[in-house]
Design a protein around this motif. Sequence first.
Motif, PDB file in Angstrom:
ATOM      1  N   ASN A  10       1.032  -1.319   0.119  1.00 45.53           N
ATOM      2  CA  ASN A  10      -0.253   0.151  -0.156  1.00 45.53           C
ATOM      3  C   ASN A  10       0.790   1.523  -0.073  1.00 45.53           C
ATOM      4  O   ASN A  10       0.425   2.375   0.205  1.00 45.53           O
ATOM      5  N   TRP A  27     -11.188   8.214  -5.051  1.00 39.50           N
ATOM      6  CA  TRP A  27     -10.215   7.634  -4.209  1.00 39.50           C
ATOM      7  C   TRP A  27     -11.107   6.806  -3.265  1.00 39.50           C
ATOM      8  O   TRP A  27     -11.986   7.452  -2.439  1.00 39.50           O
ATOM      9  N   THR A  31      -5.797   8.496   1.507  1.00 35.73           N
ATOM     10  CA  THR A  31      -4.307   8.428   1.236  1.00 35.73           C
ATOM     11  C   THR A  31      -3.538   9.692   1.808  1.00 35.73           C
ATOM     12  O   THR A  31      -4.037  11.000   1.809  1.00 35.73           O
ATOM     13  N   SER A  33       0.034  11.565   1.587  1.00 36.77           N
ATOM     14  CA  SER A  33       1.192  11.589   0.891  1.00 36.77           C
ATOM     15  C   SER A  33       2.064  12.769   0.970  1.00 36.77           C
ATOM     16  O   SER A  33       1.623  13.881   1.716  1.00 36.77           O
ATOM     17  N   ARG A  61     -11.242   9.151   1.718  1.00 37.50           N
ATOM     18  CA  ARG A  61     -11.924   8.228   0.984  1.00 37.50           C
ATOM     19  C   ARG A  61     -13.245   8.365   0.318  1.00 37.50           C
ATOM     20  O   ARG A  61     -13.800   9.522   0.879  1.00 37.50           O
ATOM     21  N   ILE A  84      -1.324   4.275   1.595  1.00 43.01           N
ATOM     22  CA  ILE A  84      -2.886   4.259   1.595  1.00 43.01           C
ATOM     23  C   ILE A  84      -3.470   3.646   3.046  1.00 43.01           C
ATOM     24  O   ILE A  84      -2.874   2.689   3.318  1.00 43.01           O
TER      25      ILE A  84
END
Length: 269
Positions: A10, A27, A31, A33, A61, A84
């Motif tokens: 993930n 999505w 997530t 990042s 999400r 994720i």
Amino acid sequence: METIDIVQHNILLSYTSKQQFSQEQFWSEHTLSMLLSGEGRVYNNEETQRYTPGTIGLLKRNQLAKTVKIPSADGKPFKSVGIILDQETLRRYSAANGLAATSPYTGKTMLKLNQNHFISGFFDSLLPYFEQPGQLTKRLSELKTKEAIELLLSHDPGLKELLFDFSEPFKIDLETFMNSHFTYNVPIKQFAKLTGRSMSTFKRDFKKAFHQTPERWLKDRRLDKAHFLISELRQRPSEVYLQVGFENFSHFSASFKQRFGYNASTVGQ
């Protein structure tokens, strides 16, 4: 090397030396990042977020969002690393630690986190695994996911309302939603999910509202939008096909000619 996307369990690494629109627009999981170089833009119907190197972002999400990856003007590629936060791990963490959302989350769906050296360091710790991907086992990726959750809650305990909201989308007005989101290139089943419907109920309600199948209506609406952008805003066909929800230019061009009787390139001439 122009573009490469690596997924290890993930954990995600994205690299591109040319501007690129993301094909992934739904999505399904939270997530987290961080942008390492270049520039990123993420936008949905409510807002646009601009990411510069060092920016840490959290996407909720069950949302539709488009992304643009842009190399920097000095030649550095777009490069980002992400993780994720899957529902299974979040549910286990929630149960083990007695944490739960107090009500369905209604806040922002795209969050920028303030500079956090611990979360930045977390992402730095992931980079060596892309040089030796075999070292990142499933168990290690699970531990890294739990570490990310811990760091997020340490950064802002209120994030539990987002992370541990396990409710599913409830039934909403179909006509309003579709007219606002038809340019997102996602399967029909995702539109059904986001409007709180099963596939059969979605198709039945859609036919009642629009008197067409979802597939036919989406194609026509996207082509009409493209025609407007080309004829009124003087945008090039090669610029608009991704914006309006087509996957490739050849399919867009053939569909455009079939609907209007002439090529997109001749509009306005």
